[in-house]
Design a protein around this motif. Structure first.
Motif, PDB file in Angstrom:
ATOM      1  N   SER A  74      16.430 -10.752 -15.414  1.00  0.00           N
ATOM      2  CA  SER A  74      16.309  -9.597 -16.311  1.00  0.00           C
ATOM      3  C   SER A  74      17.262  -9.676 -17.497  1.00  0.00           C
ATOM      4  CB  SER A  74      16.602  -8.311 -15.523  1.00  0.00           C
ATOM      5  OG  SER A  74      17.926  -8.331 -15.025  1.00  0.00           O
ATOM      6  N   ALA A  75      17.981 -10.801 -17.620  1.00  0.00           N
ATOM      7  CA  ALA A  75      19.029 -10.890 -18.638  1.00  0.00           C
ATOM      8  C   ALA A  75      18.624 -11.748 -19.831  1.00  0.00           C
ATOM      9  CB  ALA A  75      20.300 -11.454 -18.010  1.00  0.00           C
ATOM     10  N   SER A  76      17.352 -11.871 -20.106  1.00  0.00           N
ATOM     11  CA  SER A  76      16.901 -12.695 -21.222  1.00  0.00           C
ATOM     12  C   SER A  76      17.418 -12.129 -22.544  1.00  0.00           C
ATOM     13  CB  SER A  76      15.364 -12.747 -21.245  1.00  0.00           C
ATOM     14  OG  SER A  76      14.918 -13.399 -22.410  1.00  0.00           O
ATOM     15  N   THR A  77      17.917 -13.011 -23.402  1.00  0.00           N
ATOM     16  CA  THR A  77      18.397 -12.601 -24.729  1.00  0.00           C
ATOM     17  C   THR A  77      17.381 -12.931 -25.815  1.00  0.00           C
ATOM     18  OG1 THR A  77      19.526 -14.730 -24.973  1.00  0.00           O
ATOM     19  CG2 THR A  77      20.808 -12.901 -24.044  1.00  0.00           C
ATOM     20  N   GLU A  78      16.246 -13.470 -25.435  1.00  0.00           N
ATOM     21  CA  GLU A  78      15.213 -13.833 -26.408  1.00  0.00           C
ATOM     22  C   GLU A  78      14.635 -12.570 -27.038  1.00  0.00           C
ATOM     23  OE1 GLU A  78      10.820 -16.013 -26.490  1.00  0.00           O
ATOM     24  OE2 GLU A  78      12.122 -16.153 -24.726  1.00  0.00           O
ATOM     25  N   ARG A  84       5.834  -5.392 -25.081  1.00  0.00           N
ATOM     26  CA  ARG A  84       5.386  -6.614 -24.419  1.00  0.00           C
ATOM     27  C   ARG A  84       6.338  -7.023 -23.299  1.00  0.00           C
ATOM     28  NH1 ARG A  84       3.202  -6.423 -29.232  1.00  0.00           N
ATOM     29  NH2 ARG A  84       1.156  -7.420 -29.592  1.00  0.00           N
ATOM     30  N   ALA A  85       7.624  -6.827 -23.516  1.00  0.00           N
ATOM     31  CA  ALA A  85       8.590  -7.157 -22.475  1.00  0.00           C
ATOM     32  C   ALA A  85       8.383  -6.294 -21.233  1.00  0.00           C
ATOM     33  CB  ALA A  85      10.013  -6.966 -23.006  1.00  0.00           C
ATOM     34  N   ARG A  86       8.136  -5.009 -21.437  1.00  0.00           N
ATOM     35  CA  ARG A  86       7.947  -4.109 -20.292  1.00  0.00           C
ATOM     36  C   ARG A  86       6.627  -4.397 -19.584  1.00  0.00           C
ATOM     37  NH1 ARG A  86      11.953  -3.493 -18.196  1.00  0.00           N
ATOM     38  NH2 ARG A  86      12.275  -5.390 -19.395  1.00  0.00           N
ATOM     39  N   GLU A  87       5.587  -4.771 -20.338  1.00  0.00           N
ATOM     40  CA  GLU A  87       4.315  -5.116 -19.708  1.00  0.00           C
ATOM     41  C   GLU A  87       4.458  -6.381 -18.882  1.00  0.00           C
ATOM     42  OE1 GLU A  87       0.539  -6.778 -18.831  1.00  0.00           O
ATOM     43  OE2 GLU A  87       1.974  -7.736 -20.203  1.00  0.00           O
ATOM     44  N   SER A  88       5.238  -7.332 -19.375  1.00  0.00           N
ATOM     45  CA  SER A  88       5.495  -8.559 -18.618  1.00  0.00           C
ATOM     46  C   SER A  88       6.250  -8.251 -17.335  1.00  0.00           C
ATOM     47  CB  SER A  88       6.293  -9.535 -19.482  1.00  0.00           C
ATOM     48  OG  SER A  88       6.663 -10.678 -18.739  1.00  0.00           O
ATOM     49  N   PHE A  89       7.214  -7.339 -17.412  1.00  0.00           N
ATOM     50  CA  PHE A  89       7.978  -6.980 -16.221  1.00  0.00           C
ATOM     51  C   PHE A  89       7.085  -6.273 -15.196  1.00  0.00           C
ATOM     52  CE2 PHE A  89      10.721  -4.182 -13.714  1.00  0.00           C
ATOM     53  CZ  PHE A  89      11.627  -5.105 -13.223  1.00  0.00           C
ATOM     54  N   ARG A  90       6.179  -5.436 -15.655  1.00  0.00           N
ATOM     55  CA  ARG A  90       5.239  -4.768 -14.740  1.00  0.00           C
ATOM     56  C   ARG A  90       4.446  -5.798 -13.964  1.00  0.00           C
ATOM     57  NH1 ARG A  90       0.087  -3.624 -13.988  1.00  0.00           N
ATOM     58  NH2 ARG A  90      -0.448  -4.953 -15.763  1.00  0.00           N
ATOM     59  N   ARG A  91       3.961  -6.841 -14.636  1.00  0.00           N
ATOM     60  CA  ARG A  91       3.204  -7.886 -13.948  1.00  0.00           C
ATOM     61  C   ARG A  91       4.089  -8.653 -12.974  1.00  0.00           C
ATOM     62  NH1 ARG A  91       1.968 -11.577 -17.316  1.00  0.00           N
ATOM     63  NH2 ARG A  91       2.566 -10.643 -19.306  1.00  0.00           N
ATOM     64  N   HIS A  92       5.350  -8.841 -13.345  1.00  0.00           N
ATOM     65  CA  HIS A  92       6.300  -9.504 -12.448  1.00  0.00           C
ATOM     66  C   HIS A  92       6.469  -8.705 -11.148  1.00  0.00           C
ATOM     67  CE1 HIS A  92      10.006 -11.360 -11.013  1.00  0.00           C
ATOM     68  NE2 HIS A  92      10.632 -10.205 -11.103  1.00  0.00           N
ATOM     69  N   VAL A  93       6.624  -7.400 -11.264  1.00  0.00           N
ATOM     70  CA  VAL A  93       6.774  -6.560 -10.070  1.00  0.00           C
ATOM     71  C   VAL A  93       5.498  -6.591  -9.234  1.00  0.00           C
ATOM     72  CG1 VAL A  93       7.126  -4.196  -9.243  1.00  0.00           C
ATOM     73  CG2 VAL A  93       8.521  -5.080 -11.123  1.00  0.00           C
ATOM     74  N   ARG A  94       4.351  -6.537  -9.880  1.00  0.00           N
ATOM     75  CA  ARG A  94       3.081  -6.569  -9.142  1.00  0.00           C
ATOM     76  C   ARG A  94       2.925  -7.879  -8.376  1.00  0.00           C
ATOM     77  NH1 ARG A  94       0.341  -2.802  -7.282  1.00  0.00           N
ATOM     78  NH2 ARG A  94      -1.695  -3.664  -7.771  1.00  0.00           N
TER      79      ARG A  94
END
Length: 273
Positions: A74-78, A84-94
């Motif tokens: 969760s510490a990406s500095t990019e 888009r970042a939050r949507e990517s995290f949602r898919r990660h949790v799923r």
């Protein structure tokens, strides 16, 4: 298959899945999540398997999520668009949720054998299992509140079918230890054994008893029970009537009745692949 966090063996009708990172307290690292999916896909594809036992090694069942991996993840500095970042995290949790949903959906019963601490993701895992057997001295903790996370991999969705609401809320709000003696009082564990070895032996005996039953009936029972969580009583009754109307056509029913009448143990064929 090549596994780094789990050992997977098949002993006749029993599949054994063992968490095997004792030096790291069997924490759930990056590799754990896809490996548990891979193992349960193999189980579902093997019609000879009739029961699964999930156990662990070392001092504790599991300390839950590998916080080092979770923190680095969760510490990406990019620089990235926040949406888009939050949507990517949602898919990660799923994706992580699927690692335990596949246990819940498994066509055969899954028995968890707990010893020592079962923390955070460990509670998510065992609430996805059908049966829980524990060793004396073990305990459970919905730890996520202590690291400022809403438990999001299945505990809060499944534990209401296993414990009273008031107790659930206390455990989830405080993150306190839920000792096995208290858990037994509420029926959260099926039984408590004197040691880890005794708990494993009890699970093995139970697994062999289940494996001796008709696999068609066992998978039907699990399917009907799981479906019933989302149905009214009337819908559940209709569902099981349709299930039996479709599947009570084979040899298992007369085979079982003959065994009962003759006081012999019937032998049931495996399911088809």
């Amino acid at each position: 298959m090549e596994l780094t966090t789990l050992d997977y063996t098949v002993d006749g009708p029993i599949a054994r899945v063992t968490m095997n990172r004792p030096a790291a307290l069997n924490t759930m690292n990056k590799e754990f999540w896809p490996e548990i999916i891979e193992v349960f896909q193999a189980i579902d594809a093997d019609p000879s398997i009739r029961v699964v036992i999930i156990a662990s090694t070392g001092k504790h069942f599991t300390a839950g999520l590998d916080l080092g991996w979770a923190g680095s993840n969760s510490a990406s500095t990019e620089p990235v668009d926040l949406g888009r970042a939050r949507e990517s995290f949602r898919r990660h949790v799923r994706t992580m949720q699927e690692s335990f949903c596949i246990i819940d959906r498994c066509r055969v019963p899954v028995i968890a054998v707990v010893h020592g601490a079962c923390i955070g993701g460990g509670v998510d895992l065992i609430t996805a299992c059908d049966i829980r057997i524990a060793a004396e001295g073990s305990y459970f903790t919905i730890q996520e509140v202590s690291i400022a996370i809403v438990a999001d991999v299945g505990t809060l969705q499944r534990i209401p079918y296993l414990l009273p609401q008031g107790l659930i809320r206390e455990l989830a709000y405080t993150g306190r230890r839920f000792p096995v003696e208290e858990a037994r009082q509420y029926g959260f564990v099926n039984r408590v054994e004197a040691s880890h070895d005794a708990a494993l032996a009890a699970a093995d005996a139970m697994a062999r008893e289940i494996a001796a039953k008709s696999p068609l009936v066992i998978t039907g029972i699990k399917n009907v029970l799981n479906a019933g969580r989302d149905q009214t009583i009337e819908q559940g009754l209709d569902y099981v009537a349709l299930w039996n109307a479709g599947l009570l056509q084979g040899d298992d029913l007369p085979n079982a009745i003959r065994g009962q009448l003759s006081k012999t143990t019937p032998v049931f064929a495996d399911l088809k692949a």
